[in-house]
Design an enzyme around this catalytic site. Structure first.
Site, PDB file in Angstrom:
ATOM      1  N   LYS A 103      31.095  47.603  48.853  1.00 17.83           N
ATOM      2  CA  LYS A 103      31.223  48.846  48.259  1.00 17.83           C
ATOM      3  C   LYS A 103      30.436  49.300  47.008  1.00 17.83           C
ATOM      4  O   LYS A 103      30.064  49.915  47.009  1.00 17.83           O
ATOM      5  CB  LYS A 103      33.276  48.954  47.643  1.00 17.83           C
ATOM      6  CG  LYS A 103      33.669  50.544  46.458  1.00 17.83           C
ATOM      7  CD  LYS A 103      33.029  49.715  45.367  1.00 17.83           C
ATOM      8  CE  LYS A 103      34.129  48.663  45.044  1.00 17.83           C
ATOM      9  NZ  LYS A 103      34.266  48.287  43.847  1.00 17.83           N
ATOM     10  N   SER A 116      34.719  48.412  38.263  1.00 24.47           N
ATOM     11  CA  SER A 116      33.580  49.135  39.644  1.00 24.47           C
ATOM     12  C   SER A 116      33.382  50.145  40.454  1.00 24.47           C
ATOM     13  O   SER A 116      33.496  50.024  41.292  1.00 24.47           O
ATOM     14  CB  SER A 116      33.403  47.943  40.760  1.00 24.47           C
ATOM     15  OG  SER A 116      33.079  46.686  39.051  1.00 24.47           O
ATOM     16  N   LYS A 169      26.928  46.965  35.797  1.00 24.43           N
ATOM     17  CA  LYS A 169      27.709  45.595  37.004  1.00 24.43           C
ATOM     18  C   LYS A 169      26.717  45.787  38.315  1.00 24.43           C
ATOM     19  O   LYS A 169      27.094  45.214  38.861  1.00 24.43           O
ATOM     20  CB  LYS A 169      28.675  47.021  37.221  1.00 24.43           C
ATOM     21  CG  LYS A 169      29.783  46.195  38.350  1.00 24.43           C
ATOM     22  CD  LYS A 169      30.243  44.558  37.939  1.00 24.43           C
ATOM     23  CE  LYS A 169      31.195  44.213  39.108  1.00 24.43           C
ATOM     24  NZ  LYS A 169      31.437  42.367  39.090  1.00 24.43           N
TER      25      LYS A 169
HETATM   26  P1  NAD Z   1      42.553  45.218  44.166  1.00 18.19           P
HETATM   27  O1  NAD Z   1      42.852  45.989  44.998  1.00 18.19           O
HETATM   28  O2  NAD Z   1      43.385  44.453  44.023  1.00 18.19           O
HETATM   29  O3  NAD Z   1      43.071  46.337  42.311  1.00 18.19           O
HETATM   30  C1  NAD Z   1      43.525  47.347  42.384  1.00 18.19           C
HETATM   31  C2  NAD Z   1      44.849  47.987  42.678  1.00 18.19           C
HETATM   32  O4  NAD Z   1      44.610  49.717  42.053  1.00 18.19           O
HETATM   33  C3  NAD Z   1      46.066  48.398  43.408  1.00 18.19           C
HETATM   34  O5  NAD Z   1      47.191  47.730  42.916  1.00 18.19           O
HETATM   35  C4  NAD Z   1      46.138  49.222  43.666  1.00 18.19           C
HETATM   36  O6  NAD Z   1      47.386  49.941  43.931  1.00 18.19           O
HETATM   37  C5  NAD Z   1      45.832  49.921  42.506  1.00 18.19           C
HETATM   38  N1  NAD Z   1      45.909  51.605  42.679  1.00 18.19           N
HETATM   39  C6  NAD Z   1      44.816  52.430  43.734  1.00 18.19           C
HETATM   40  N2  NAD Z   1      44.351  53.594  43.979  1.00 18.19           N
HETATM   41  C7  NAD Z   1      45.538  54.060  42.884  1.00 18.19           C
HETATM   42  C8  NAD Z   1      45.508  55.232  42.158  1.00 18.19           C
HETATM   43  N3  NAD Z   1      45.402  55.992  42.459  1.00 18.19           N
HETATM   44  N4  NAD Z   1      46.400  54.951  40.814  1.00 18.19           N
HETATM   45  C9  NAD Z   1      47.167  54.247  40.542  1.00 18.19           C
HETATM   46  N5  NAD Z   1      46.978  52.793  41.769  1.00 18.19           N
HETATM   47  C10 NAD Z   1      46.609  52.620  42.550  1.00 18.19           C
HETATM   48  O7  NAD Z   1      41.204  45.227  43.218  1.00 18.19           O
HETATM   49  P2  NAD Z   1      40.764  44.795  42.451  1.00 18.19           P
HETATM   50  O8  NAD Z   1      40.232  42.990  42.253  1.00 18.19           O
HETATM   51  O9  NAD Z   1      41.757  44.341  41.225  1.00 18.19           O
HETATM   52  O10 NAD Z   1      39.474  45.154  41.859  1.00 18.19           O
HETATM   53  C11 NAD Z   1      39.296  46.650  40.737  1.00 18.19           C
HETATM   54  C12 NAD Z   1      38.125  46.474  40.603  1.00 18.19           C
HETATM   55  O11 NAD Z   1      37.616  45.510  39.759  1.00 18.19           O
HETATM   56  C13 NAD Z   1      37.125  47.429  41.955  1.00 18.19           C
HETATM   57  O12 NAD Z   1      36.336  47.761  41.473  1.00 18.19           O
HETATM   58  C14 NAD Z   1      36.193  45.306  41.906  1.00 18.19           C
HETATM   59  O13 NAD Z   1      35.207  45.823  42.415  1.00 18.19           O
HETATM   60  C15 NAD Z   1      36.252  44.925  40.301  1.00 18.19           C
HETATM   61  N6  NAD Z   1      36.216  43.730  40.561  1.00 18.19           N
HETATM   62  C16 NAD Z   1      37.003  42.365  41.577  1.00 18.19           C
HETATM   63  C17 NAD Z   1      37.148  41.344  40.505  1.00 18.19           C
HETATM   64  C18 NAD Z   1      37.252  40.724  41.786  1.00 18.19           C
HETATM   65  O14 NAD Z   1      37.236  39.235  41.813  1.00 18.19           O
HETATM   66  N7  NAD Z   1      38.486  40.471  42.778  1.00 18.19           N
HETATM   67  C19 NAD Z   1      35.861  41.665  39.847  1.00 18.19           C
HETATM   68  C20 NAD Z   1      35.205  41.691  39.110  1.00 18.19           C
HETATM   69  C21 NAD Z   1      35.786  43.549  39.540  1.00 18.19           C
END
Ligand code: NAD
Length: 310
Positions: free
Chosen positions: A252, A109, A184
């Site tokens: 964010k 997102s 989104k």
């Molecule tokens: P998270 O922080 O748990 O996971 C993100 C992952 O990306 C981490 O494992 C981190 O190490 C990795 N990362 C960061 N920078 C990187 C890079 N340059 N190269 C490779 N890996 C990298 O986040 P999440 O909860 O999985 O959310 C991911 C996305 O999905 C976000 O944009 C969030 O807004 C969206 N989202 C989350 C949810 C939720 O319930 N958690 C629901 C819908 C959407």
């Protein structure tokens, strides 16, 4: 870059998919692709996350670039715009390894304007990109029943639609590149305001001496019933604020919503108000809590706790 991804009606499906970003969401999404029979090559800056997926059968990627060199379709699931820019456009980013005909699907997102910018740079290399953020949170990521909102070219969407449907129960092409993230942002505004309304109402009930659990049971079948109420009220009643979706990620999203809205002359007064509540919780050290923890803002105003009595 090897082979090509062909969707429904295409010649042959190359089953190798790159997956970058193995956090709360990316990990179960990648697992569902493995379960569906695809070979995954995965990368994350967190080595433990890579090893976890490798133990489920994925191949280890050495960088985002390496992943894109080995898979014609690369999916990213990263926190925010700067992470996507780094993982795709950086020196060792996916675009450096991708070739003409590759497809990037960014499921993070992020700000719609950043999706457009990254996609334009990808297209200059003959690489197509979709923005395809999701809704549903960790439980639906695990079940493979996310709602996926997609922006980009129809032909590219058709090529990957079946793959998206291994992670979600719906994948809707909303419009051109960036539209998925506009959808989104709309989703995140509605969710944030719903949680705030729920918190305000349940704080009133509790302070009035009424059991919030009984109020939940009484109203859930009526017009105030909602997916948000069903998902978040049980967490509030237990005082369980383990994420799920962290407050810092919702901050964010709401900041991206306000930036996008202000850029096109749209005021978002309610969104701005809820953002400030979340900022107050962040200052109070609660940014890592699930966004159901917004209730704690109201609890601190009234010096009560909204919890079930049984
Ligand atoms: P998270 O922080 O748990 O996971 C993100 C992952 O990306 C981490 O494992 C981190 O190490 C990795 N990362 C960061 N920078 C990187 C890079 N340059 N190269 C490779 N890996 C990298 O986040 P999440 O909860 O999985 O959310 C991911 C996305 O999905 C976000 O944009 C969030 O807004 C969206 N989202 C989350 C949810 C939720 O319930 N958690 C629901 C819908 C959407």
């Amino acid at each position: 870059m090897t082979g090509s991804i062909e969707g429904k009606g295409g010649v042959q499906m190359n089953r190798k998919i790159g997956f970058i970003g193995l956090g709360i969401m990316g990990r179960p999404m990648a697992r569902n692709l493995i379960k569906a029979g695809y070979t995954l090559v995965v990368f994350d800056v967190n080595a433990e996350a890579i090893q976890d997926l490798c133990s489920a059968g994925a191949e280890e990627g050495l960088s985002a670039r390496d992943v894109a060199e080995r898979a014609p379709l690369v999916i990213t699931m990263l926190p925010n715009s700067p992470h996507v820019v780094e993982a795709i456009l950086g020196k060792d980013g996916a675009l450096a390894g991708a070739g003409p005909g590759s497809i990037l699907v960014d499921m993070s997102s992020i700000a719609p304007l950043v999706s457009k910018d990254v996609a334009a740079k990808a297209r200059a290399k003959g690489v197509e990109m979709l923005d395809a953020p999701v809704s549903g949170g960790e439980p639906k990521a695990v079940e493979g029943t996310l709602a996926i909102m997609v922006g980009g070219e129809e032909k590219t969407f058709d090529a990957v639609r079946e793959i998206l449907l291994k992670m979600g129960s719906s994948a809707i092409l909303v419009g051109g590149i960036g539209s998925g993230n506009v959808a989104k942002l709309a989703n995140q505004i509605i969710v944030a305001l719903n949680i705030a309304a729920m918190s305000e109402a349940m704080t009133l009930a509790t302070k009035a001496g009424v059991d919030p659990e009984k109020v939940f049971q009484a109203i859930r079948g009526g017009l105030a019933g909602s997916t948000v109420l069903e998902a978040k009220m049980p967490k509030v009643l237990k005082g369980d604020f383990k994420p799920g979706f962290r407050i810092e990620l919702h901050i964010k999203d709401l900041m991206n919503a306000l930036d996008t809205a202000h850029g096109i002359g749209v005021p978002l007064p309610l969104t701005a108000g809820v953002l400030e509540m979340m900022q107050a919780l962040k200052v109070d050290g609660k940014a890592q809590n699930d966004h159901a923890g917004l209730i704690q803002y109201y609890e601190s105003l009234c010096a009560i706790e909204v919890r079930g009595r049984q």
